[in-house]
Design a protein around this motif. Structure first.
Motif, short mmCIF file in Angstrom:
data_model
loop_
_atom_site.label_atom_id
_atom_site.label_comp_id
_atom_site.label_asym_id
_atom_site.label_seq_id
_atom_site.Cartn_x
_atom_site.Cartn_y
_atom_site.Cartn_z
N SER A 2 0.83 -1.51 -0.22
CA SER A 2 0.44 0.10 -0.04
C SER A 2 0.94 1.00 0.18
N ASP A 3 2.15 1.13 0.31
CA ASP A 3 3.22 2.79 0.20
C ASP A 3 3.17 2.63 -1.42
N TYR A 4 3.45 1.64 -2.16
CA TYR A 4 3.43 2.52 -3.51
C TYR A 4 2.69 1.41 -4.24
N PRO A 5 1.48 1.26 -4.09
CA PRO A 5 0.55 0.35 -4.87
C PRO A 5 0.54 0.87 -5.95
N THR A 6 0.69 -0.44 -7.09
CA THR A 6 -0.10 -0.53 -8.30
C THR A 6 -0.78 -1.10 -8.70
N PRO A 26 10.49 1.88 -2.43
CA PRO A 26 9.56 1.42 -3.03
C PRO A 26 10.82 -0.39 -3.46
N PRO A 27 9.93 -1.41 -3.30
CA PRO A 27 10.21 -3.01 -3.62
C PRO A 27 11.00 -2.88 -4.77
N VAL A 67 4.67 -6.39 9.51
CA VAL A 67 4.01 -6.09 11.08
C VAL A 67 5.30 -4.99 11.49
N SER A 68 6.59 -5.60 11.41
CA SER A 68 7.57 -5.56 12.15
C SER A 68 8.48 -3.79 12.06
N ASP A 69 7.66 -3.29 10.20
CA ASP A 69 8.27 -2.54 9.29
C ASP A 69 7.92 -1.09 10.41
N VAL A 70 8.35 -0.51 10.46
CA VAL A 70 9.11 1.09 11.30
C VAL A 70 9.03 1.91 9.67
N ARG A 71 9.34 2.11 8.51
CA ARG A 71 9.66 2.59 7.67
C ARG A 71 8.65 2.39 6.16
N PRO A 72 7.28 2.89 6.15
CA PRO A 72 6.83 3.59 7.61
C PRO A 72 6.20 2.32 8.57
#
Length: 280
Positions: A2-6, A26-27, A67-72
């Motif tokens: 959802s940070d870089y939706p395609t 982005p991935p 679920v441990s991501d903080v960026r963001p």
């Protein structure tokens, strides 16, 4: 992602959309345009079960994230009613829009690609808004957090039981009959509450457990859960972790794979099949 939706159909509203450090970027490569937005099971079954028997119109969007991501950060959120407000009362006129976050976990042994280990997720780490938060947003007063979430060791358990029942219902008659005759049945223990460690909540690494009974005829599945009390109808800065209920979920795909493959290995594997049966 959802940070870089395609996938333009996802329409997942991000929360809190903030980061302590610069975002990870982005991935590479980006997901395809038809990638799965999130878990339909979480959206359509698990999240409605989290609200209990609350009579509201609940609309849920799920997204796959670490679920441990903080960026963001990626956290579940109630967008409607807006934080700090609530419906006048539960009922069909109470419309609620909420998000969830799910991280499917896969066994590293599957990378060997031998067919000996499951290919479905061993667990889904899912973050929900709590039952207390949902009930308060629906307009209920003086909701008891201890009863709804804090000491409620049955919510994740009931969701996982539902995944197993779904798989039993949708398996083919032949597969179901074979499993009922030879398979290790699943049962579900009450959820185990995760605590805090040096690095924070231990829930992330407290895995969904699969424990065989002494006679090996049954495997007991147990989830870990983590909860936080709600405050001010969720109208607080995101760094205040309020109104959450986290579960380790059994994927319905894993439950189906258990019925077709892994649940048969103990009593219907090659070590237990007669030479005649192999020839047939």
């Amino acid at each position: 992602n959802s940070d870089y939706p395609t996938n333009p159909t996802c329409q997942y509203p991000k929360y809190p959309d903030k980061s302590f450090l610069p975002p990870a970027g982005p991935p590479k490569p980006l997901p395809p345009a038809d990638c799965t937005c999130g878990s339909p099971w979480v959206e359509q079954v698990a999240a409605p079960m989290m609200k209990g028997d609350l009579d509201v119109k609940l609309i849920v969007k799920d997204a796959f994230h670490d679920v441990s991501d903080v960026r963001p950060f990626h956290l579940p959120h109630i967008f409607e009613p807006t934080p700090g407000s609530a419906c006048a009362a539960p009922g069909p006129d109470c419309r609620m829009n909420s998000t969830t976050v799910t991280m499917p976990i896969y066994d590293l042994k599957d990378l060997v690609d031998t067919g000996l280990w499951p290919i479905t997720a061993s667990e889904m780490r899912t973050k929900f808004k709590s039952r207390q938060a949902l009930q308060e947003a629906a307009g209920l007063k003086d909701v008891n957090f201890t009863e709804t979430d804090g000491s409620n060791a049955g919510i994740c358990q009931s969701i996982n039981q539902a995944a197993y029942e779904w798989a039993l219902k949708h398996a083919s008659p032949v597969a179901l009959g074979r499993f009922q005759k030879y398979g290790q049945k699943l049962s579900f223990a009450e959820d185990k509450k995760s605590g805090f460690g040096i690095m924070g909540p231990t829930w992330i690494h407290d895995s969904l457990t699969y424990t065989p009974s002494q006679d090996k005829k049954t495997v007991v599945v147990q989830s870990h859960y983590f909860t936080t009390a709600n405050k001010n109808l969720g109208d607080v800065p995101f760094i205040q972790t309020v109104g959450y209920h986290y579960c380790k979920l059994l994927s319905p795909a894993r439950a189906m794979e258990w019925i077709y493959v892994d649940g048969l290995k103990e009593f219907y594997g090659f070590k237990n099949v007669t030479e005649t049966a192999i020839i047939v």
